[in-house]
Design a protein around this motif. Structure first.
Motif, short mmCIF file in Angstrom:
data_model
loop_
_atom_site.label_atom_id
_atom_site.label_comp_id
_atom_site.label_asym_id
_atom_site.label_seq_id
_atom_site.Cartn_x
_atom_site.Cartn_y
_atom_site.Cartn_z
N ALA A 229 0.81 -1.23 0.00
CA ALA A 229 0.00 0.00 0.00
C ALA A 229 0.84 1.27 0.00
O ALA A 229 0.32 2.36 -0.25
CB ALA A 229 -0.93 -0.01 1.21
N ILE A 230 2.14 1.18 0.30
CA ILE A 230 3.02 2.36 0.27
C ILE A 230 3.05 2.91 -1.15
O ILE A 230 3.15 2.16 -2.13
CB ILE A 230 4.45 1.97 0.71
N THR A 231 2.95 4.22 -1.29
CA THR A 231 2.98 4.80 -2.64
C THR A 231 4.41 5.12 -3.07
O THR A 231 5.29 5.31 -2.23
CB THR A 231 2.13 6.08 -2.73
N VAL A 232 4.60 5.23 -4.36
CA VAL A 232 5.92 5.59 -4.90
C VAL A 232 6.32 6.97 -4.36
O VAL A 232 7.46 7.18 -3.94
CB VAL A 232 5.90 5.59 -6.43
N ARG A 233 5.37 7.91 -4.33
CA ARG A 233 5.70 9.25 -3.85
C ARG A 233 6.15 9.21 -2.39
O ARG A 233 7.06 9.94 -1.99
CB ARG A 233 4.51 10.19 -4.00
N GLN A 234 5.53 8.40 -1.58
CA GLN A 234 5.93 8.30 -0.17
C GLN A 234 7.36 7.80 -0.03
O GLN A 234 8.09 8.26 0.85
CB GLN A 234 4.96 7.39 0.59
N THR A 235 7.78 6.89 -0.90
CA THR A 235 9.17 6.42 -0.81
C THR A 235 10.15 7.50 -1.20
O THR A 235 11.30 7.51 -0.74
CB THR A 235 9.41 5.18 -1.71
N LEU A 236 9.73 8.43 -2.09
CA LEU A 236 10.62 9.49 -2.55
C LEU A 236 10.58 10.73 -1.66
O LEU A 236 11.43 11.61 -1.80
CB LEU A 236 10.25 9.89 -3.98
N SER A 237 9.60 10.80 -0.76
CA SER A 237 9.48 11.96 0.12
C SER A 237 9.65 11.59 1.59
O SER A 237 9.30 12.36 2.48
CB SER A 237 8.16 12.68 -0.11
N HIS A 238 10.15 10.37 1.85
CA HIS A 238 10.60 9.94 3.18
C HIS A 238 9.48 9.74 4.20
O HIS A 238 9.70 9.86 5.40
CB HIS A 238 11.66 10.91 3.72
N VAL A 239 8.29 9.42 3.72
CA VAL A 239 7.20 9.12 4.66
C VAL A 239 6.60 7.74 4.36
O VAL A 239 5.42 7.50 4.59
CB VAL A 239 6.10 10.21 4.62
N SER A 240 7.44 6.82 3.91
CA SER A 240 6.97 5.47 3.60
C SER A 240 6.81 4.62 4.85
O SER A 240 6.11 3.61 4.82
CB SER A 240 7.95 4.78 2.65
N GLY A 241 7.48 5.00 5.93
CA GLY A 241 7.50 4.17 7.14
C GLY A 241 8.57 3.11 7.12
O GLY A 241 8.78 2.41 8.13
N LEU A 242 9.31 2.98 6.01
CA LEU A 242 10.38 1.99 5.92
C LEU A 242 11.61 2.47 6.68
O LEU A 242 11.85 3.68 6.79
CB LEU A 242 10.74 1.73 4.45
N PRO A 243 12.42 1.56 7.21
CA PRO A 243 13.57 1.96 8.02
C PRO A 243 14.72 2.50 7.18
O PRO A 243 14.77 2.29 5.96
CB PRO A 243 13.99 0.66 8.72
N SER A 244 15.65 3.18 7.82
CA SER A 244 16.87 3.66 7.19
C SER A 244 17.99 2.69 7.49
O SER A 244 18.36 2.49 8.65
CB SER A 244 17.22 5.06 7.73
N LEU A 245 18.56 2.07 6.45
CA LEU A 245 19.60 1.06 6.63
C LEU A 245 20.99 1.60 6.35
O LEU A 245 21.97 1.10 6.86
CB LEU A 245 19.33 -0.14 5.72
N GLY A 246 21.09 2.60 5.47
CA GLY A 246 22.40 3.15 5.12
C GLY A 246 22.95 2.54 3.85
O GLY A 246 22.56 1.44 3.44
N PRO A 247 23.89 3.24 3.20
CA PRO A 247 24.41 2.81 1.90
C PRO A 247 25.04 1.43 1.91
O PRO A 247 24.92 0.69 0.93
CB PRO A 247 25.44 3.90 1.56
N ALA A 248 25.74 1.07 2.99
CA ALA A 248 26.43 -0.23 3.00
C ALA A 248 25.43 -1.37 2.84
O ALA A 248 25.65 -2.31 2.07
CB ALA A 248 27.23 -0.39 4.29
N ALA A 249 24.31 -1.30 3.56
CA ALA A 249 23.29 -2.35 3.47
C ALA A 249 22.60 -2.31 2.11
O ALA A 249 22.21 -3.36 1.57
CB ALA A 249 22.26 -2.18 4.59
N GLU A 250 22.44 -1.11 1.54
CA GLU A 250 21.74 -0.98 0.27
C GLU A 250 22.56 -1.57 -0.88
O GLU A 250 22.00 -2.14 -1.82
CB GLU A 250 21.42 0.50 0.00
N ARG A 251 23.88 -1.41 -0.81
CA ARG A 251 24.71 -1.92 -1.92
C ARG A 251 25.15 -3.37 -1.69
O ARG A 251 25.84 -3.94 -2.54
CB ARG A 251 25.93 -1.03 -2.12
N ALA A 252 24.76 -3.97 -0.57
CA ALA A 252 25.21 -5.32 -0.24
C ALA A 252 24.40 -6.41 -0.95
O ALA A 252 24.34 -7.54 -0.48
CB ALA A 252 25.14 -5.53 1.27
N HIS A 253 23.80 -6.08 -2.07
CA HIS A 253 23.01 -7.03 -2.83
C HIS A 253 23.41 -6.92 -4.30
O HIS A 253 23.94 -5.90 -4.74
CB HIS A 253 21.51 -6.75 -2.67
N ALA A 254 23.12 -7.97 -5.05
CA ALA A 254 23.54 -8.00 -6.45
C ALA A 254 22.79 -7.00 -7.30
O ALA A 254 23.33 -6.46 -8.27
CB ALA A 254 23.34 -9.41 -7.01
#
Length: 419
Positions: free
Chosen positions: A198-223
């Motif tokens: 149900a999270i909208t694309v705009r919410q992910t781009l405006s920081h109100v998605s409710g998703l946690p902040s993991l940081g760049p290291a965790a974000e790039r740790a995937h293929a």
């Protein structure tokens, strides 16, 4: 609003006053600095962006003659910056910058930009920097200066200044696909739990998605982004969508993944097709391996940042190249968040802003909700902005810490007429 909006010159004056006052103890420093922007409102009685001797509070008055390098009876942004650098040097045990010789130039011929930059580079030991300021809708340079080892092609990591590149790329992809940024991400990413879908694309781009902040290291740790988003979506949320503001690039991975699915291309390819290719940004890109860090992983140059910011200044177009339609650009450049959301995480530099548009900061909003000033800044000090009301846009490129260079950036903007 996130916080009462600061007068940029006032912020510099407030910080300087606080540092001068440190010798008298923490409480005096705190009172002098006036973290809510009230210091200048109390003391700059005639609102000219200068501190007259008669306006100076006791802590500043005691150092007035030492700060007033040109002896003109007022403290300018340039003199306050020098005072800040000298105060920092004393506190750190370093050698203070020598006092400036009295100016032989009329104040109207003073060079506050160069003085501010020379002070910043000397006090921070920087390798160099770039300052580019132009007029909206023209080919006129207001400032174009390179310091130290920097030139138009100096390539640096721009950290969170990546965010508005990603926001525009996602918006352009959605527009091409005939989709709204207010669509739920579940419409393009299959297999999500109902609350995540149900999270909208705009919410992910405006920081109100409710998703946690993991940081760049965790974000790039995937293929790739598919794996990055799959991992993220298994984690507990910070709050319900729209209820919490968490400044983070992590949720932007979701928006970028949605764009991949809409376009049928990996994000690096669609980014080249929507941003770097059309705008001729030959030296801007993400690391070649792993998932692209869409909220903070770009490297770029002063030239490329200038070209991208020119497109923002042109409301989606740069010269004959149009990246977004006027309607799509207006859609992403209106104030969105935090609205009524509780602020969990936000950079200190942004506490004076109105909030977020879609993928970019909305420093000042009009009553209509349209943003009069938009910007994007990175943790390493790079900052790009457009002031539609003043008719100016600019790019400041450096490798430092944003809190260390931020007072200089807002002082330069103020000196050039963008407040």
């Amino acid at each position: 609003m996130l916080h009462p909006v600061f007068h940029p010159a006032a912020w510099v004056a407030a910080l300087t006053a606080g540092m001068i006052a440190c010798s008298a103890g923490p409480s005096m420093a705190q009172n002098a600095s006036g973290g809510d922007g009230s210091w200048m409102r109390r003391h700059d009685a005639n609102r000219d962006g200068l501190i007259q001797r008669s306006e100076a509070p006791a802590a500043v008055a005691r150092a007035f003659d030492a700060l007033d390098a040109d002896g003109d009876g007022v403290l300018s942004v340039r003199e306050l910056l020098r005072g800040r650098a000298a105060a920092e040097a004393r506190q750190s045990g370093g050698t203070p910058a020598p006092p400036a010789a009295p100016s032989t130039r009329p104040e109207t011929l003073a060079d506050p930009v160069d003085d501010a930059m020379q002070s910043l580079i000397a006090s921070r030991g920087l390798a160099g920097a770039a300052v580019i300021v132009r007029r909206v809708g023209s080919d006129d340079d207001v400032e174009r200066r390179y310091y130290g080892t920097y030139n138009a092609e100096s390539r640096v990591p721009i950290a969170s200044a990546t965010k508005w590149f990603t926001g525009v790329a996602v918006a352009a992809t959605a527009e091409q696909a005939g989709r709204s940024l207010d669509m739920p991400v579940g419409n393009c990413i299959p297999g999500l739990a109902p609350d995540r879908a149900a999270i909208t694309v705009r919410q992910t781009l405006s920081h109100v998605s409710g998703l946690p902040s993991l940081g760049p290291a965790a974000e790039r740790a995937h293929a790739d982004l598919e794996a990055s988003v799959a991992s993220l979506m298994r984690l507990p949320v910070v709050g319900a969508p729209g209820e919490v503001f968490v400044y983070s690039g992590t949720a932007m991975q979701v928006a970028a993944r949605c764009a991949e699915i809409l376009a049928g291309k990996d994000f690096r390819t669609l980014f080249a097709g929507t941003i770097t290719g059309p705008l001729g940004l030959t030296r801007t890109g993400f690391a070649a391996e792993g998932a692209p860090v869409t909220g903070g992983g770009l490297w770029s140059t002063p030239h490329d940042l200038e070209q991208f910011t020119a497109m923002i200044a042109g409301r989606g177009a740069a010269g004959d190249v149009r990246v977004l339609s006027p309607e799509a650009f207006d859609d992403i450049s209106r104030l969105v968040s935090p609205a009524h959301a509780r602020i969990v995480e936000i950079p200190d530099a942004a506490r004076g802003f109105e909030g977020m548009a879609t993928g970019m900061w909305c420093e000042r909003a009009l009553p209509s909700g349209a943003c009069a000033v938009v910007s994007s800044a990175g943790a390493f000090g790079t900052y790009a902005w457009v002031d539609y009301e003043a008719g100016l846009y600019g790019v400041f490129v450096v490798q430092s810490r944003l809190p260390d260079v931020w007072p200089t950036w807002v002082a330069i903007r103020a000196a050039l007429g963008s407040r």
